[in-house]
Design an enzyme around this catalytic site. Structure first.
Site, mmCIF file in Angstrom:
data_model
loop_
_atom_site.group_PDB
_atom_site.id
_atom_site.type_symbol
_atom_site.label_atom_id
_atom_site.label_comp_id
_atom_site.label_asym_id
_atom_site.label_seq_id
_atom_site.Cartn_x
_atom_site.Cartn_y
_atom_site.Cartn_z
ATOM 1 N N SER A 692 20.030 62.182 2.658
ATOM 2 C CA SER A 692 20.947 61.958 1.439
ATOM 3 C C SER A 692 22.271 62.039 2.014
ATOM 4 O O SER A 692 22.798 61.446 2.888
ATOM 5 C CB SER A 692 20.592 62.718 -0.017
ATOM 6 O OG SER A 692 20.899 62.292 -0.741
ATOM 7 N N ASP A 768 14.285 52.752 -2.730
ATOM 8 C CA ASP A 768 15.388 54.043 -3.124
ATOM 9 C C ASP A 768 16.055 53.252 -4.096
ATOM 10 O O ASP A 768 17.137 52.647 -4.003
ATOM 11 C CB ASP A 768 16.039 54.310 -1.681
ATOM 12 C CG ASP A 768 16.678 55.631 -2.167
ATOM 13 O OD1 ASP A 768 17.053 55.982 -3.119
ATOM 14 O OD2 ASP A 768 16.960 56.438 -1.235
ATOM 15 N N HIS A 801 14.031 57.861 -3.115
ATOM 16 C CA HIS A 801 14.793 58.815 -2.326
ATOM 17 C C HIS A 801 14.028 59.984 -2.002
ATOM 18 O O HIS A 801 14.544 60.550 -0.997
ATOM 19 C CB HIS A 801 16.002 59.136 -3.269
ATOM 20 C CG HIS A 801 17.177 59.555 -2.597
ATOM 21 N ND1 HIS A 801 17.762 59.048 -1.498
ATOM 22 C CD2 HIS A 801 17.769 60.997 -2.903
ATOM 23 C CE1 HIS A 801 18.670 59.720 -1.154
ATOM 24 N NE2 HIS A 801 18.669 61.028 -1.723
#
Length: 846
Positions: A692, A768, A801
């Site tokens: 991330s 995502d 994610h």
């Protein structure tokens, strides 16, 4: 994002009871205390960027054989039979098996009519599938309120996933068969269970098919009503007569573009960090409901490829997703008056709608808190979060608002982190007015202050110093006038619990500050009793404490985990501060290989996150992926919280404003050079990795370093260009693209600098919804244009994610482990790659 579970790995994905700031989540009863400390978690400041899934070493691991499945017949890096004192060496299988998971118990505190003045400490304890009422004022009392994991209703069986009890303990909401939506939200089937006679009814009893699509439900404080959201409209169910309940629809224009009572995507992710956008008044006579208009918010399409094997064409889903500079949802609110049975709104000429600094279409509503039976506080900021105003809204007659506070961060290059810290302080015999506790800036550090009456502009500052109160006040004892809070006063790498009087006097520590510790706390409704969670650095435990009598009992001691640790050889973890010539030293965590010998040379891995206000270096108990790498790959793993991270004051944090990816990268490289200079580091085997924001940091560090310090990198689900991320998070730190020319510099753009990186790995999920796959695709296109091929790529179909769809969470960590093992064994040197193909290894040049 939040880029930061909140990395913090998606904290909720591991069913941790803590939010991104590391504190107890309210909500899911079953999950509220299942904190799996086996993962290194990053604690993020407020609503931060992508919180990555660095923790999810799920236990559904299928015992892959790394040496064979991933690496052909590559020899192990260490002799698994040798270990200190005959202990069993830690390995990946052991960690994934749950051998190092601390046991926890979860409770739901119950509000009684006398909680404020005579707190009996009533709570519901979960013991497997039994929900047991207990009371701390009578430790011999217990009553089973519900038992079972399934419910039969009208000929069908439903799996119970959560239960929330009404405060009067007459009813329970059974939440069944959740369907995941976004990070926090889900759809589920809801039933109301009558505890006294065992009867059950559907929450939405008009249509059983519709009852499966309820988005959320909330008990009123008086336990007689439930507000819930269905198809983005709010409904109210009145249980005054349980057997003949009434159902009323309160809003009617909700749908794909209009949201009532629940946040849209960006508000769920970045503002409320939950699935709830409606708030009951303490007396249950008013319900404040947020209204979001997403009509102007651009649509982002996400294709899904493997949802159904029978689908020939991908399924295309669309979400309203505002990117920097584009239209945000326009937010407003309504109040339903239950006595008069109609909806109230502010008049058009009210000050709230005619503010000179923050326009209606640019306004963010960041926090709502009832500060009395008839008035609530509402915080707003501009879209770039450097102007904040607080209004007090009176709901009694015709609604009116009053501006209470105005704070400007523009002059100090500061921003206002979104928080949910406000605590209501009701009036009493010794307090003439209602009031509230909030976080304010005191000489550049976050501290708590008391505002009374709520309209007050001059607060009583309760704490101060070069340390920070974390996540606001934790609780208030109405009887003793004590306020409880957790702070970094001892160390920014620790969390200790303190109390202070409402006049700022008599501050004292509740936890032992003479010993290292990371604590979180959950208080009974009257704050006399405390569930204290010790989370490290030693083995976690839980205690129930009577703060008035000073007595305590151990709820969980984790003796089984202590016994396990005696059998296994686990890496040593060191914490400290490193000086790289700044005014402030940087916190670090170093994980050492088993049987560490300072005369040997070891590979070096940096695990990074680095998002604004985040924190990875925490003195918590953790047998994490870093421990696996140290133990199995004989590597030193280092994590550093550089400038821009949290809990060291605003000057340390705010330097990254408008220039993300600059100072954070400088600090990672500077610390890495210090470690490489140590005699036990092999400077030819150095790597950095993150997820991330950490994936972004990995690429930006490789870009800036050009292979000089870090030879390898592993980037998971990275942002590569801030124009691609959501507006609310990005503009808080970067302003809009129209105002800030640094967006290009903050993107991963200098592709030639990757030429001298020996090799790097990129992984991303195509589904995502947070950090879009677009980020990695755009970066890959830049690599193609430059003709660079010194990288590997793995795509996870339809994973979000957290990268967990169809066994992806097992695979992503297998890939990280296997790829890094090959890197440290030299298989990528001189452009050579060895790829396993059956029992053979195929050599080719990249």
């Amino acid at each position: 994002m939040s880029l930061n579970e909140k990395l913090i790995p998606h904290i909720d994905e591991l069913q941790l009871p803590y939010d991104r700031n590391g504190y107890k989540r309210q909500g899911s009863l079953r999950n509220s205390l299942k904190f799996i400390a086996v993962i290194s978690i990053a604690v993020i400041y407020g609503s931060t960027l992508l919180i990555s899934q660095i923790n999810a070493l799920y236990t559904n691991y299928h015992h892959y054989k790394y040496e064979h499945t991933l690496l052909g017949e590559v020899a192990d890096y260490r002799d698994k039979t040798s270990s200190t004192g005959g202990k069993i060496p830690l390995d990946f299988n052991l960690v994934r098996s749950g051998a190092f998971y601390p046991e926890t118990r979860s409770i739901q505190w119950i509000q009684t009519p006398s909680s404020l003045t005579d707190d009996s400490g009533d709570y519901v304890l979960i013991d497997e599938s039994n929900y047991i009422l207990k009371t701390l004022s009578n430790t011999t009392f217990e009553k089973v309120l519900f038992s079972g994991s399934k419910i039969e209703y009208e000929g069908s069986s439903y799996e119970i996933e959560d239960i929330t009890f009404s405060d009067d303990l007459k009813y329970a909401l059974l939440i069944c068969e959740k369907i995941h939506n976004w990070r926090h939200s889900f759809f589920a089937t809801y039933f109301i269970y009558n505890i006294e006679d065992g009867t059950t009814q559907s929450l939405y009893d008009l249509d059983s098919k519709m009852n499966k699509n309820i988005a959320l439900a909330k008990w009123s404080p008086d336990s007689l009503k439930i507000s819930f959201v269905l198809e983005n409209n709010v409904y109210l169910k009145d249980l005054s007569d349980f057997y003949h309940p009434s159902l009323k629809q309160l809003t009617f224009d909700g749908g794909a573009e209009i949201f009532y009572g629940k946040p849209d995507w960006v508000y769920e992710e970045e503002v409320f960090e939950s699935d709830t956008a409606m708030w009951w008044a303490p007396n249950s006579e008013y319900l404040m409901i947020l209204r979001s208009n997403d009509t102007l918010v651009p649509i982002y399409p996400i294709p899904y490829f493997v949802q159904d094997v029978a689908d020939i064409y991908p399924e295309l889903r669309e979400i309203k997703y505002p990117k920097p500079g584009y239209s945000n949802p326009i937010v407003d609110f309504i109040v339903y008056d239950l006595q008069k049975e109609f909806i109230k709104t502010l008049p058009n000429d009210d000050l709230f709608y005619n503010d000179d600094d923050i326009s209606n279409d640019e306004r963010l509503i960041t926090e709502v808190k009832w500060v009395g039976d008839e008035q609530f506080l509402i915080k707003i900021t501009n879209r770039e979060s450097d102007l904040m105003k607080i209004f007090i809204v009176n709901s009694k007659e015709s609604m009116t608002s009053k501006l209470s506070r105005f704070e400007n961060g523009k002059h100090s290059k500061s921003w206002f982190e979104i928080s949910h810290n406000t605590v209501f302080i009701p009036k009493s015999e010794t307090r003439e007015y209602d009031g509230y506790i909030d976080i304010i800036d005191v000489d550049g550090f976050d501290h708590i202050a008391y505002f009374s009456p709520p309209e007050s502009t001059e607060p009583k500052i309760l704490t101060s110093g070069n340390w920070e109160v974390v996540d606001g006040a934790s609780a208030f004892d109405f009887k003793t006038n004590e306020l409880f809070f957790i702070s970094t006063e001892k160390s920014s790498m620790e969390r200790h619990l303190y109390s202070v009087g409402l006049d700022g006097s008599n501050k004292k520590n509740i936890t032992n500050v003479d010993e290292e510790g990371w604590y979180s706390a959950s208080f009974s409704k009257g704050s006399r009793y405390l569930l204290l969670n010790y989370e490290g650095p030693d083995v976690p435990y839980q205690k129930l404490i009577d703060l008035h009598l000073g007595t305590s009992e151990v709820l969980i001691n984790n003796n089984k985990l202590k016994a396990n640790l005696k059998k296994y050889d686990v890496p040593e973890i060191k914490f400290g501060e490193v000086d790289i010539g700044l005014t402030e030293s940087l916190n670090y965590k170093e994980t050492l290989p088993l049987n560490f010998d300072p005369r040997k040379k070891y590979p070096l891995l940096f695990f990074v996150y680095g998002g604004p206000g985040s924190q990875l270096v925490q003195k918590v108990f953790s047998t994490s992926f870093s421990s696996v790498i140290a133990a199995e790959l004989d590597a030193v793993v280092v994590t550093v919280d550089g400038r821009g991270t949290g809990y060291k004051g605003k000057q340390f944090r705010n330097i990254v404003r408008d220039n993300l990816g600059h100072y954070e990268v400088i600090d990672q490289i500077a610390v890495a050079k210090k470690w490489i200079s140590k005699p036990y580091i092999d400077e030819t085997k150095t790597a950095i990795w993150g997820w991330s924001y950490g994936g972004y940091m990995t690429l930006k560090t490789l870009e800036a370093d050009g292979g000089e310090t870090f030879k390898y990198g592993m980037s998971v689900a990275p942002v590569t260009n801030w124009l691609f991320y959501d507006s609310i998070y990005t503009e808080r730190y970067m302003h809009t693209p129209q105002e800030n020319p640094n967006y290009h510099n903050s993107s991963v753009h200098d592709i030639k600098n990757f030429t001298n990186v020996t090799r790097f790995l990129l992984m991303h999920g195509t589904g995502d919804d947070n950090v879009h796959f677009q980020n990695s695709l755009k970066f890959l296109d830049l690599l193609d244009l430059e003709g660079l091929e010194n990288y590997d790529m793995h795509v996870f179909p339809d994973s979000d994610h957290s990268i967990r769809y169809h066994n992806a969470n097992v695979v992503v960590y297998d890939k990280l482990f296997g790829w890094l093992k090959m890197a440290f064994q030299g298989f990528f040197e001189n452009g050579v790659k060895f790829m396993p193909l059956g029992d053979e290894r195929v050599e080719f040049y990249g």
